[in-house]
Structures are given as C-alpha cells and as structure tokens.
Design an enzyme around this catalytic site. Structure first.
Site, PDB file in Angstrom:
ATOM      1  N   CYS A 237     -21.887  12.560   2.770  1.00  0.00           N
ATOM      2  CA  CYS A 237     -21.972  11.449   4.104  1.00  0.00           C
ATOM      3  C   CYS A 237     -22.932  12.064   5.451  1.00  0.00           C
ATOM      4  O   CYS A 237     -23.169  13.181   5.079  1.00  0.00           O
ATOM      5  CB  CYS A 237     -20.939  11.330   4.684  1.00  0.00           C
ATOM      6  SG  CYS A 237     -19.273  10.681   3.824  1.00  0.00           S
TER       7      CYS A 237
ATOM      8  N   ARG B 197     -21.174  17.027  -0.252  1.00  0.00           N
ATOM      9  CA  ARG B 197     -21.132  18.208  -0.009  1.00  0.00           C
ATOM     10  C   ARG B 197     -19.764  19.504  -0.661  1.00  0.00           C
ATOM     11  O   ARG B 197     -20.301  20.782  -0.489  1.00  0.00           O
ATOM     12  CB  ARG B 197     -20.806  17.653   1.516  1.00  0.00           C
ATOM     13  CG  ARG B 197     -20.831  19.585   2.139  1.00  0.00           C
ATOM     14  CD  ARG B 197     -20.498  19.355   3.959  1.00  0.00           C
ATOM     15  NE  ARG B 197     -20.256  20.402   4.686  1.00  0.00           N
ATOM     16  CZ  ARG B 197     -21.424  21.653   4.900  1.00  0.00           C
ATOM     17  NH1 ARG B 197     -22.474  21.264   4.691  1.00  0.00           N
ATOM     18  NH2 ARG B 197     -21.389  22.973   5.003  1.00  0.00           N
TER      19      ARG B 197
ATOM     20  N   ASP C 210     -12.689  13.601  11.424  1.00  0.00           N
ATOM     21  CA  ASP C 210     -12.858  13.162  10.220  1.00  0.00           C
ATOM     22  C   ASP C 210     -11.531  11.881  10.819  1.00  0.00           C
ATOM     23  O   ASP C 210     -11.980  10.704  10.924  1.00  0.00           O
ATOM     24  CB  ASP C 210     -11.584  12.973   9.492  1.00  0.00           C
ATOM     25  CG  ASP C 210     -12.802  14.425   8.379  1.00  0.00           C
ATOM     26  OD1 ASP C 210     -13.612  13.969   8.726  1.00  0.00           O
ATOM     27  OD2 ASP C 210     -12.553  14.771   7.803  1.00  0.00           O
TER      28      ASP C 210
ATOM     29  N   LYS D 199      -7.550  14.318  -0.131  1.00  0.00           N
ATOM     30  CA  LYS D 199      -8.661  14.582  -0.796  1.00  0.00           C
ATOM     31  C   LYS D 199      -9.153  15.991  -0.192  1.00  0.00           C
ATOM     32  O   LYS D 199      -9.459  17.166  -1.032  1.00  0.00           O
ATOM     33  CB  LYS D 199     -10.172  13.953   0.214  1.00  0.00           C
ATOM     34  CG  LYS D 199     -11.618  14.001  -0.011  1.00  0.00           C
ATOM     35  CD  LYS D 199     -11.841  12.887   0.294  1.00  0.00           C
ATOM     36  CE  LYS D 199     -12.593  12.977   1.534  1.00  0.00           C
ATOM     37  NZ  LYS D 199     -13.716  14.419   1.078  1.00  0.00           N
ATOM     38  N   ASN D 200      -9.325  16.803   0.679  1.00  0.00           N
ATOM     39  CA  ASN D 200      -9.865  17.586   1.595  1.00  0.00           C
ATOM     40  C   ASN D 200      -8.980  18.379   1.034  1.00  0.00           C
ATOM     41  O   ASN D 200      -9.356  19.801   1.281  1.00  0.00           O
ATOM     42  CB  ASN D 200      -9.742  17.665   3.122  1.00  0.00           C
ATOM     43  CG  ASN D 200     -11.119  16.595   3.346  1.00  0.00           C
ATOM     44  OD1 ASN D 200     -11.988  15.922   2.855  1.00  0.00           O
ATOM     45  ND2 ASN D 200     -11.347  16.008   5.044  1.00  0.00           N
TER      46      ASN D 200
ATOM     47  N   ARG E 111     -24.644  19.488   8.818  1.00  0.00           N
ATOM     48  CA  ARG E 111     -24.330  19.974   7.736  1.00  0.00           C
ATOM     49  C   ARG E 111     -24.320  21.463   7.142  1.00  0.00           C
ATOM     50  O   ARG E 111     -25.293  20.985   6.023  1.00  0.00           O
ATOM     51  CB  ARG E 111     -23.442  18.685   6.715  1.00  0.00           C
ATOM     52  CG  ARG E 111     -22.690  17.778   7.457  1.00  0.00           C
ATOM     53  CD  ARG E 111     -22.098  16.885   6.882  1.00  0.00           C
ATOM     54  NE  ARG E 111     -20.775  16.762   6.631  1.00  0.00           N
ATOM     55  CZ  ARG E 111     -20.251  17.278   5.826  1.00  0.00           C
ATOM     56  NH1 ARG E 111     -19.978  15.587   5.410  1.00  0.00           N
ATOM     57  NH2 ARG E 111     -17.990  17.435   6.438  1.00  0.00           N
ATOM     58  N   PRO E 112     -25.231  22.380   7.962  1.00  0.00           N
ATOM     59  CA  PRO E 112     -25.750  23.631   6.607  1.00  0.00           C
ATOM     60  C   PRO E 112     -25.027  24.701   6.664  1.00  0.00           C
ATOM     61  O   PRO E 112     -23.994  24.449   6.739  1.00  0.00           O
ATOM     62  CB  PRO E 112     -26.467  24.788   8.430  1.00  0.00           C
ATOM     63  CG  PRO E 112     -25.912  24.151   9.655  1.00  0.00           C
ATOM     64  CD  PRO E 112     -24.952  22.757   9.103  1.00  0.00           C
ATOM     65  N   ILE E 113     -25.381  25.301   4.909  1.00  0.00           N
ATOM     66  CA  ILE E 113     -24.171  26.052   4.752  1.00  0.00           C
ATOM     67  C   ILE E 113     -24.294  27.614   5.388  1.00  0.00           C
ATOM     68  O   ILE E 113     -24.680  28.857   4.597  1.00  0.00           O
ATOM     69  CB  ILE E 113     -24.087  25.929   3.210  1.00  0.00           C
ATOM     70  CG1 ILE E 113     -25.425  25.896   3.172  1.00  0.00           C
ATOM     71  CG2 ILE E 113     -23.775  24.478   3.050  1.00  0.00           C
ATOM     72  CD1 ILE E 113     -25.264  26.091   1.210  1.00  0.00           C
ATOM     73  N   ASP E 114     -25.282  27.660   6.225  1.00  0.00           N
ATOM     74  CA  ASP E 114     -25.740  29.260   6.631  1.00  0.00           C
ATOM     75  C   ASP E 114     -24.485  30.265   6.741  1.00  0.00           C
ATOM     76  O   ASP E 114     -24.584  30.963   6.258  1.00  0.00           O
ATOM     77  CB  ASP E 114     -26.444  28.909   7.893  1.00  0.00           C
ATOM     78  CG  ASP E 114     -25.534  28.436   9.659  1.00  0.00           C
ATOM     79  OD1 ASP E 114     -24.732  27.299   8.958  1.00  0.00           O
ATOM     80  OD2 ASP E 114     -25.594  29.066  10.801  1.00  0.00           O
TER      81      ASP E 114
HETATM   82  C1  UD1 Z   1     -14.593  19.982   5.988  1.00  0.00           C
HETATM   83  C2  UD1 Z   1     -13.522  18.407   5.752  1.00  0.00           C
HETATM   84  C3  UD1 Z   1     -14.135  16.881   6.584  1.00  0.00           C
HETATM   85  C4  UD1 Z   1     -14.271  17.908   7.986  1.00  0.00           C
HETATM   86  C5  UD1 Z   1     -14.696  19.162   8.227  1.00  0.00           C
HETATM   87  C6  UD1 Z   1     -14.309  19.758   9.982  1.00  0.00           C
HETATM   88  C7  UD1 Z   1     -13.663  19.329   3.177  1.00  0.00           C
HETATM   89  C8  UD1 Z   1     -14.449  17.962   1.435  1.00  0.00           C
HETATM   90  N1  UD1 Z   1     -14.605  17.951   4.135  1.00  0.00           N
HETATM   91  O1  UD1 Z   1     -15.780  19.922   6.233  1.00  0.00           O
HETATM   92  O2  UD1 Z   1     -14.135  15.740   6.420  1.00  0.00           O
HETATM   93  O3  UD1 Z   1     -14.822  16.733   8.803  1.00  0.00           O
HETATM   94  O4  UD1 Z   1     -13.778  19.817   7.237  1.00  0.00           O
HETATM   95  O5  UD1 Z   1     -12.464  19.439  10.174  1.00  0.00           O
HETATM   96  O6  UD1 Z   1     -12.696  19.445   3.246  1.00  0.00           O
HETATM   97  N2  UD1 Z   1     -21.439  24.498  10.021  1.00  0.00           N
HETATM   98  C9  UD1 Z   1     -22.200  25.199  10.019  1.00  0.00           C
HETATM   99  N3  UD1 Z   1     -22.968  25.864   9.298  1.00  0.00           N
HETATM  100  C10 UD1 Z   1     -22.150  26.430   8.163  1.00  0.00           C
HETATM  101  C11 UD1 Z   1     -21.213  25.537   8.094  1.00  0.00           C
HETATM  102  C12 UD1 Z   1     -20.650  24.624   8.612  1.00  0.00           C
HETATM  103  O7  UD1 Z   1     -23.343  25.112  11.245  1.00  0.00           O
HETATM  104  O8  UD1 Z   1     -22.432  26.939   6.613  1.00  0.00           O
HETATM  105  C13 UD1 Z   1     -21.126  23.513  11.120  1.00  0.00           C
HETATM  106  C14 UD1 Z   1     -20.784  21.813  10.842  1.00  0.00           C
HETATM  107  O9  UD1 Z   1     -21.830  21.279  11.243  1.00  0.00           O
HETATM  108  C15 UD1 Z   1     -19.965  21.286  11.598  1.00  0.00           C
HETATM  109  C16 UD1 Z   1     -19.002  22.491  12.156  1.00  0.00           C
HETATM  110  O10 UD1 Z   1     -19.660  23.569  11.179  1.00  0.00           O
HETATM  111  O11 UD1 Z   1     -20.936  20.767  13.166  1.00  0.00           O
HETATM  112  C17 UD1 Z   1     -18.008  22.197  10.902  1.00  0.00           C
HETATM  113  O12 UD1 Z   1     -18.118  22.000   9.945  1.00  0.00           O
HETATM  114  P1  UD1 Z   1     -16.974  22.563   8.707  1.00  0.00           P
HETATM  115  O13 UD1 Z   1     -15.673  22.964   9.055  1.00  0.00           O
HETATM  116  O14 UD1 Z   1     -17.673  24.097   7.460  1.00  0.00           O
HETATM  117  O15 UD1 Z   1     -17.376  21.058   7.859  1.00  0.00           O
HETATM  118  P2  UD1 Z   1     -17.092  20.902   5.909  1.00  0.00           P
HETATM  119  O16 UD1 Z   1     -16.405  22.231   5.695  1.00  0.00           O
HETATM  120  O17 UD1 Z   1     -18.453  20.412   5.599  1.00  0.00           O
END
Ligand code: UD1
Length: 418
Positions: A116, A92, A304, A22-23, A121-124
């Site tokens: 979920c 997301r 995960d 999936k990912n 889960r910010p996108i900063d």
């Molecule tokens: C991806 C996976 C998810 C997995 C995660 C960590 C996909 C579709 N999903 O999610 O299944 O659990 O990796 O292995 O591939 N963060 C920030 N700012 C940001 C981005 C992230 O603070 O802009 C933080 C998140 O809140 C979290 C951490 O970084 O605490 C990890 O997030 P990230 O690695 O970005 O996970 P995803 O890409 O959302």
C-alpha cells in the site's frame, strides 16, 4: 475491479467471528521455509495477501495444500532463492521471505517491495540488520542479492522498533552460529505469535513481546501444527463499524488485550465494552463523544486503526484530533471522506475532525487497505447509498468483510466494476 455498494444507516447488531491475523500469517508462512519438512498452519485468512505468499512459496519449490482456513507447506525441495519481481511488488511483506530464505540457505535475491502506498516505507533497517548478521549485500540489475557462508549471531540495536525488521532478524537468525540479541525490538503481538510458532518448531527465541529479543541458533527444526492468532486490526475495525452505526454486538475469537488502546478509546467515546477471555461486547451510544488519538508502536494506538477510527469520529459530537506518527502518507482517505460531507483538515501529521450530524452517501475511492475500510465505515453510517470503488485494496486484508457485515444487519454487496 469490483466496488462495494452500501445502503447506509442500518444499526449493526448481533455476533461475528474474527478471522486469523493477516500480519501474523505472513511471517509465519515465511517461517515454514525454515523447516525442511511439513508445517501445518490453521486460522490463515483467505485473503489476497496470503494467496500471494502462497504463490511465492510454490514458485520457490514448496508444495502447498490449501484448505478452508488451513494451509500445509512442505518446504523440503526449495530450488529457487529468488523472489519474482512481479509478486514482490504486490505486497511489502514479501521482504520477510528474504529473512527465511537466508536463515535456511544463506542466500536470497529480491527487489524492493511494493504494498500500500502509505509512505516511503524503506527497508534500510532490514538490510542493515542483515549486514550485522554477516550477510553480504550487493545490488545487481535492480535486485538486492544477499549471501553469506554462515549467519553469525550479533547484537542489533534497531533505530526504530520496526515490525518487519524484527521479524526478518528472527527468521534469519534461527539457525545462526551463537546468539543474536535485538534491542529496541518491536513488541507487537504478531512478533510473539511468530516466536511462539518457531519455538514450537524447536527454535530458541526468548523475550518476544518485550523490547529485547534473544535468539540462540539451533541446528534443526521439526514439523508442527500451529494456529495463528486472531486479527486484532479486523477486530478493531469491526468494533468501530459497529460503534459508527450506534450498534450493539459481540465479537468472538478475539484477544481483547491485543487491542486495549483501541478499547480504551472506544470507552472514551462513550461505548460500553465488556471483555471476556476470547470475546468483546460493545454497545455504542446514540452519539459518540470526540477523542484525540496518537498512533504509536505497540502497545500504543495502532497506525492500522487510525483511518477507521477517524472515519467513525466524523459524526461524533465535537472535535477530535488525530496524530499519525508511523506512516507519513496515511491520510489519503480524508479527501474522500470530505466528499461524503465530513469536516476534516490535515496539517502535516495531524488531522482535525469536527463531527457533523450525518454523512451522505456518494462514490468514493479506496486509496489503500485501511483507508478503504475507513470508507466502508463511513458508508455504513451515511445517509443513502455509498459506492466504494477500488476495493481490491480492502480484499487484501479483510476476509469475508461484506458477509460479516451483512450478518450484523448491514446492507453491503459487491458489484462488478469496469
Ligand atoms: C507492519 C504491518 C503494518 C503496520 C506496521 C506498523 C505487516 C505485514 N504489516 O508493517 O500493517 O502498519 O507494521 O505497525 O505486519 N521503517 C524504516 N526502515 C525500515 C523499516 C521500517 O524507516 O527498514 C519505518 C517505516 O517507513 C515506518 C515505520 O518504520 O515509518 C514502521 O514500519 P514497520 O514497523 O517496519 O512496518 P511494517 O513491518 O512494514
């Protein structure tokens, strides 16, 4: 929403084939936007998240043909650069489509993503990285509008090795002027799969799988066929489910090194594991030993897998300690496990689980994708009947879960809910 009904206590035995990841599928489907021709992808799981991505690609103007595990994406006539809010909120990883739209058209409009509820889960990190690539970002009526004339290669040092941010930078900079260098990049196998796919299309990405990734901008990409990697989290989930029932089975079409930390922990629990090129055999003891786990970015123990592993440990002989370092809200399944008789306490990032002799079946509610899978794991080894409600979450990420478990001897079926 449908429910799962599980008659617990059946020892899982046999062979099962792992689906495509999936990912990895989601960013690779987004990568198809970058090619103005046709991209053929294989081993794409038929799950809700790939269907949502497919719907967004169609909305943008792609022609999409879906076969069984195959998807053909023709991205010549994309006429929209905006991701609709309702679809954006369902998942997301839709944010990844922004990087691909920016890479190809230098513009993208989207709202904050959903997914979920496992933490803030910010996108900063995504947005900061876009800015470093010379992209102008404004907010208009709840939408994030990204635009620029040219994407300029840049040095980007990520504060945290975010999987999504690393993927977004790669997608946005495939056609950039010059070189983009990401330090503290995520090293997950899904990043390597995305880079391999893009390189096959003609991109120039080096270092994927390490913490320094370099992308040299190219002028064009070409049509390709690509087979997506196996789903390492599905593989780990099935292994824990088998182990929780004291079972013995073989997983096919899997890459064992992608889940080394999970295999090592299963060995610590007393499971016999035999790895070969694309297969894993597992034989669980009658009673598992307790272990401690700490989730970390790859190559550490995957977040995960935390919930499913913890669920498996609820009937181990002794006390296990779990530390969740990635997402702050990933223990929401634990109160549900307690309703089945599990002894588990949460203190901040830590969960302490003291094994009980048996769980007992009751009605429990899925809280998120992996939390839902943890409840199915508990139901498989519990005494009596378990009803898992709200399984829409589980269907987002696991292809044919009940069919696969049935083929291993479990009794599990879907029942229409209210
Ligand atoms: C991806 C996976 C998810 C997995 C995660 C960590 C996909 C579709 N999903 O999610 O299944 O659990 O990796 O292995 O591939 N963060 C920030 N700012 C940001 C981005 C992230 O603070 O802009 C933080 C998140 O809140 C979290 C951490 O970084 O605490 C990890 O997030 P990230 O690695 O970005 O996970 P995803 O890409 O959302």
């Amino acid at each position: 929403m449908p429910n799962y009904i599980i008659e617990g206590g059946k020892r899982l035995e046999g062979e099962v084939v792992v689906s495509g990841s999936k990912n990895a599928s989601l960013p690779i489907m987004a990568a198809a936007i970058l090619n103005a021709g046709t991209t053929k992808l294989y081993n794409i799981p038929k799950i809700r998240d790939t269907r949502i991505t497919q719907d967004i690609l169609k909305f943008l103007g792609c022609k999409v043909k879906r076969g069984n595990d195959k998807i053909e994406i023709q991205a010549k006539n994309i006429h929209r650069k905006e991701i609709p809010e309702d679809l954006m909120h369902q998942m997301r990883s839709t944010v990844i489509l922004a990087g691909a739209l920016l890479g190809r058209f230098k513009e993208a409009k989207f709202s904050y993503p959903g997914g979920c509820d496992i933490g803030a889960r910010p996108i900063d990190l995504h947005l900061e990285s876009f800015k470093k690539l010379g992209i102008n970002i404004t907010e208009e009526g709840g939408f994030i509008v990204c635009k620029c004339d040219k994407i300029m290669g840049a040095k980007i040092d990520l504060d945290f090795p975010s999987v999504g941010a690393t993927e977004n930078i790669i997608l946005a900079s495939v056609y950039a002027e010059g070189v983009t260098k990401i330090t503290n990049a995520a090293m997950e196998p899904e990043i390597v799969d995305l880079a391999d796919c893009l390189n096959k299309m003609g991109a120039k990405i080096e270092g994927a799988g390490t913490n320094v990734i370099q992308i040299t901008g190219v002028k064009r990409l070409k049509d390709i066929s690509y087979t997506v990697m196996p789903d390492r989290i599905e593989a780990g989930t099935l292994l824990c489910m088998i182990a929780a029932t004291g079972g013995k089975a073989k997983l096919k079409q899997v890459v064992p090194e992608h889940i080394s930390p999970v295999l090592n922990k299963l060995r610590e629990c007393g499971c016999k594991i035999v790895e070969s090129k694309n297969e894993i055999e597992i034989e669980a003891p009658k009673k598992l030993k307790p272990v401690d786990i700490k989730t970390m970015p790859y190559p550490g123990f995957p977040t995960d897998m935390q919930s499913v592993f913890a669920s498996m440990l609820t009937t181990a002989k002794g006390t296990s300690m779990i530390i969740e370092n990635i997402f702050e809200n990933r223990y929401r399944y634990i109160p549900e496990l307690r309703r089945m008789g599990a002894k588990a306490v949460i203190e901040g990032k830590t969960a302490v689980i003291t094994g009980v002799r048996k769980l007992s079946g009751t009605t429990v509610k899925s809280t998120d994708l992996r939390g839902g899978a943890a409840l199915v794991t508990a139901g498989l080894c519990a005494k009596g009947k378990t009803k898992v409600t709200d399984i829409e979450y589980i269907l987002r990420g696991y292809e044919k879960l009940e069919e696969k478990l049935t083929s291993l001897g479990a009794i599990i079926y879907k029942e229409e809910g209210e």
